[in-house]
Enzyme design. Sequence first.
Site, mmCIF file in Angstrom:
data_model
loop_
_atom_site.group_PDB
_atom_site.id
_atom_site.type_symbol
_atom_site.label_atom_id
_atom_site.label_comp_id
_atom_site.label_asym_id
_atom_site.label_seq_id
_atom_site.Cartn_x
_atom_site.Cartn_y
_atom_site.Cartn_z
ATOM 1 N N GLY A 1 16.600 -3.757 -16.686
ATOM 2 C CA GLY A 1 15.418 -4.473 -17.152
ATOM 3 C C GLY A 1 14.439 -3.525 -17.808
ATOM 4 O O GLY A 1 14.827 -2.487 -18.349
ATOM 5 N N SER A 2 13.168 -3.877 -17.713
ATOM 6 C CA SER A 2 12.161 -3.103 -18.438
ATOM 7 C C SER A 2 11.877 -1.770 -17.743
ATOM 8 O O SER A 2 12.036 -1.636 -16.525
ATOM 9 C CB SER A 2 10.867 -3.908 -18.531
ATOM 10 O OG SER A 2 10.391 -4.201 -17.238
ATOM 11 N N THR A 3 11.438 -0.805 -18.508
ATOM 12 C CA THR A 3 11.109 0.513 -17.954
ATOM 13 C C THR A 3 9.955 0.400 -16.972
ATOM 14 O O THR A 3 9.956 1.059 -15.920
ATOM 15 C CB THR A 3 10.793 1.497 -19.106
ATOM 16 O OG1 THR A 3 12.017 1.691 -19.841
ATOM 17 C CG2 THR A 3 10.312 2.838 -18.595
ATOM 18 N N LYS B 1 20.082 -10.964 -7.803
ATOM 19 C CA LYS B 1 18.920 -11.766 -8.225
ATOM 20 C C LYS B 1 18.908 -11.867 -9.749
ATOM 21 O O LYS B 1 18.603 -10.903 -10.440
ATOM 22 C CB LYS B 1 17.588 -11.163 -7.767
ATOM 23 C CG LYS B 1 16.456 -12.169 -8.019
ATOM 24 C CD LYS B 1 15.080 -11.558 -8.135
ATOM 25 C CE LYS B 1 14.673 -11.153 -9.524
ATOM 26 N NZ LYS B 1 14.534 -12.246 -10.510
ATOM 27 N N GLY C 1 11.315 -0.886 -13.778
ATOM 28 C CA GLY C 1 12.190 0.170 -13.242
ATOM 29 C C GLY C 1 11.387 1.230 -12.497
ATOM 30 O O GLY C 1 11.782 1.702 -11.424
ATOM 31 N N GLU D 1 9.119 -0.869 -26.995
ATOM 32 C CA GLU D 1 10.288 -1.750 -27.074
ATOM 33 C C GLU D 1 9.826 -3.172 -27.380
ATOM 34 O O GLU D 1 9.046 -3.745 -26.620
ATOM 35 C CB GLU D 1 11.043 -1.724 -25.737
ATOM 36 C CG GLU D 1 12.301 -2.553 -25.756
ATOM 37 C CD GLU D 1 13.123 -2.455 -24.479
ATOM 38 O OE1 GLU D 1 12.557 -2.595 -23.382
ATOM 39 O OE2 GLU D 1 14.348 -2.253 -24.590
ATOM 40 N N GLU E 1 18.982 0.925 -15.368
ATOM 41 C CA GLU E 1 19.354 0.836 -16.793
ATOM 42 C C GLU E 1 18.176 0.139 -17.466
ATOM 43 O O GLU E 1 17.958 -1.049 -17.274
ATOM 44 C CB GLU E 1 20.652 0.047 -16.925
ATOM 45 C CG GLU E 1 21.379 0.320 -18.224
ATOM 46 C CD GLU E 1 21.028 -0.683 -19.281
ATOM 47 O OE1 GLU E 1 20.080 -0.390 -20.061
ATOM 48 O OE2 GLU E 1 21.655 -1.737 -19.338
ATOM 49 N N CYS F 1 19.204 -4.042 -24.928
ATOM 50 C CA CYS F 1 18.516 -2.806 -24.529
ATOM 51 C C CYS F 1 18.816 -1.648 -25.481
ATOM 52 O O CYS F 1 17.972 -0.799 -25.695
ATOM 53 C CB CYS F 1 18.854 -2.448 -23.096
ATOM 54 S SG CYS F 1 20.599 -2.474 -22.747
HETATM 55 P P1 NAP Z 1 11.717 -7.391 -16.235
HETATM 56 O O1 NAP Z 1 10.525 -7.980 -15.591
HETATM 57 O O2 NAP Z 1 11.955 -5.948 -16.142
HETATM 58 O O3 NAP Z 1 12.992 -8.194 -15.650
HETATM 59 C C1 NAP Z 1 14.188 -7.655 -15.150
HETATM 60 C C2 NAP Z 1 14.459 -8.154 -13.731
HETATM 61 O O4 NAP Z 1 13.576 -7.501 -12.814
HETATM 62 C C3 NAP Z 1 14.229 -9.639 -13.542
HETATM 63 O O5 NAP Z 1 15.180 -10.167 -12.655
HETATM 64 C C4 NAP Z 1 12.836 -9.638 -12.953
HETATM 65 O O6 NAP Z 1 12.458 -10.807 -12.310
HETATM 66 C C5 NAP Z 1 12.917 -8.473 -12.014
HETATM 67 N N1 NAP Z 1 11.607 -7.966 -11.575
HETATM 68 C C6 NAP Z 1 10.399 -8.067 -12.198
HETATM 69 N N2 NAP Z 1 9.434 -7.492 -11.461
HETATM 70 C C7 NAP Z 1 10.019 -7.024 -10.339
HETATM 71 C C8 NAP Z 1 9.556 -6.310 -9.194
HETATM 72 N N3 NAP Z 1 8.261 -5.985 -9.050
HETATM 73 N N4 NAP Z 1 10.439 -5.973 -8.240
HETATM 74 C C9 NAP Z 1 11.739 -6.287 -8.370
HETATM 75 N N5 NAP Z 1 12.248 -6.951 -9.422
HETATM 76 C C10 NAP Z 1 11.412 -7.304 -10.411
HETATM 77 O O7 NAP Z 1 11.751 -7.808 -17.709
HETATM 78 P P2 NAP Z 1 11.128 -9.145 -18.324
HETATM 79 O O8 NAP Z 1 9.802 -9.457 -17.740
HETATM 80 O O9 NAP Z 1 12.140 -10.186 -18.167
HETATM 81 O O10 NAP Z 1 10.981 -8.698 -19.842
HETATM 82 C C11 NAP Z 1 9.891 -7.882 -20.233
HETATM 83 C C12 NAP Z 1 10.354 -6.830 -21.186
HETATM 84 O O11 NAP Z 1 11.325 -6.001 -20.560
HETATM 85 C C13 NAP Z 1 11.075 -7.325 -22.417
HETATM 86 O O12 NAP Z 1 10.227 -7.719 -23.421
HETATM 87 C C14 NAP Z 1 11.875 -6.120 -22.802
HETATM 88 O O13 NAP Z 1 11.105 -5.218 -23.524
HETATM 89 C C15 NAP Z 1 12.237 -5.520 -21.490
HETATM 90 N N6 NAP Z 1 13.599 -5.856 -21.061
HETATM 91 C C16 NAP Z 1 14.532 -4.898 -21.149
HETATM 92 C C17 NAP Z 1 15.838 -5.184 -20.764
HETATM 93 C C18 NAP Z 1 16.912 -4.162 -20.843
HETATM 94 O O14 NAP Z 1 18.068 -4.481 -20.680
HETATM 95 N N7 NAP Z 1 16.586 -2.928 -21.072
HETATM 96 C C19 NAP Z 1 16.172 -6.450 -20.303
HETATM 97 C C20 NAP Z 1 15.158 -7.419 -20.212
HETATM 98 C C21 NAP Z 1 13.888 -7.094 -20.596
HETATM 99 P P3 NAP Z 1 11.704 -11.898 -13.230
HETATM 100 O O15 NAP Z 1 12.806 -12.531 -13.967
HETATM 101 O O16 NAP Z 1 10.999 -12.806 -12.315
HETATM 102 O O17 NAP Z 1 10.750 -11.136 -14.121
#
Ligand code: NAP
Length: 507
Positions: free
Chosen positions: A258-260, A205, A263, A411, A280, A314
């Site tokens: 993705g985000s903590t 996904k 996670g 972050e 991660e 990240c």
């Molecule tokens: P995110 O929500 O953690 O997105 C990562 C992935 O998880 C996306 O595919 C997301 O789908 C999916 N996801 C979100 N909620 C979920 C749930 N309840 N169950 C299963 N999967 C789910 O991150 P973001 O909203 O894109 O970004 C928010 C913040 O996260 C950023 O500002 C940054 O601080 C952090 N971030 C960290 C990393 C990293 O590599 N450490 C990468 C991206 C973002 P959607 O795309 O629909 O949200």
Amino acid sequence: MNALIAQSQIATQPEPSAAVAQFLKRAPRLFIGGEWVEAKSKERISVVDPATGREIASVVDASAADVDRAVAAARAAFDKGPWRDMLPSDRQALLWKLSDLIEKHTDELAELESINNGKTKFMATVVDVAGTRDYFRYMAGWATKLEGSTFETSIHGPPGMKFQTYTAREPVGVVAQIVPWNFPLAMAAWKLGPALATGCVCILKPAEQTPLTALRLAELVAEAGFPPGVVNVLTGLGETTGAALVAHPGVDKVAFTGSTSVGKLINKSATDTLKRVSLELGGKSPVIVLPDADINTVIGGAANAIFFNAGQVCCAGTRLFAHKKVFDQVVDGVSAAAASIRLGPGLDPKTVMGPLVSREQQERVLGYIESGRKEGAQVMTGGEAPASPGFYVKPTVLANVRPEMKVVREEIFGPVLVAQRFDDSDDIAALANDTPFGLGASIWSNDLRAVQRLVPKIRAGTVWVNCHNFVDPNMPFGGFKQSGFGREHGRAVLDLYTELKSVCMAY
Ligand code: NAP
Ligand code: MG
């Protein structure tokens, strides 16, 4: 001054190539069981070019019913398909074929990544697409190198009985792989590569903002000749598609980047079915400059540590700690480097840094800068968005920050560096470790004794010395503390995608 004026004039995004324009027009479909299928969901997600703010494509928001269908296809491929019986060398050959196709379509993939994520096409070519190609090639090699061990039993069994014992590695099964938007194609490769090498089957996904290269990759997977159902790609929102995948009883493992905060949600939800989970997550990585460091190396290195990929990394070097002897020189140098970065659309060859991925991310990052300002940080450079419909944020350096400030603790995931001075090298590990995260850290010094003493004190999964953000397929990568658990890359990743089976035969 010229640099500042140049920065505020953002160029227009050039038109995409004919191949990319054609791809953008494709009907929204899901890749399930080796076919492009009509979704059961009628919901669609608008895909936007962050350099213009305009819609460029539309994809499916897959529903729980679509997830059921993908899981059924993946289960069939794992439980009954030809995949399980395929020779490791055949899996290896398929992965090589896929990487050859990625290489062949480098230009198109890089362009797609650029107009979807905002990064420059140049960066997408040399980092994302080249990295993806090389990642599949590296992981292909592990397919033929999986092994167990034989061992002696250590206690007595019933009189007269002996035991032959050994271990074997078996694929963990159906893996849901949920990835973020910062390196869409490369993150897909980090997930698919080891899963396919070890004989797992995958449901990928991509992030809602950046689904395009994952869809193109699915076409290449089909062209390479992977059996149906071995790789499935579901576009959709985290709360719908992602959550349904994580909760699904037919999924054996979830691999997430993705985000903590997400996670943690995933880890909780996966507990109900005791799925295997690897996470991660976020970071707030320190860049530690010791007093002897070579200043020019540090300035270029620290600027790159935070501004690479517009800080949407990240393990980005977000917290700069420079010894008081060199602090002013380093901060002035990094600020000047930041001010000279040319912002613009990703397809313009003159651009050095593109926009952030989304309006939401731009507002989040600007909100952090504002909170830093309110709490007393000094904006050395940047600190605002240039006038443009695109989601740009000027590369920003904040000095005079204190450890309790929000910009130091959370972050930001954007081009914002927070700089702190330290007086005594003995305290630096405690300052650097004063964070819930532990993904990366870098130390800048040529004093071997000081470096060797500091490395074991840093609570992070990767410690770089005189470099930052260098990631290799052969070097384990993952987090301490709330940056997650499990290690991707290298031999270590095999643990994430295999179950260890002990076989004990009496004779
Ligand atoms: P995110 O929500 O953690 O997105 C990562 C992935 O998880 C996306 O595919 C997301 O789908 C999916 N996801 C979100 N909620 C979920 C749930 N309840 N169950 C299963 N999967 C789910 O991150 P973001 O909203 O894109 O970004 C928010 C913040 O996260 C950023 O500002 C940054 O601080 C952090 N971030 C960290 C990393 C990293 O590599 N450490 C990468 C991206 C973002 P959607 O795309 O629909 O949200
Ligand atoms: Mg999200």
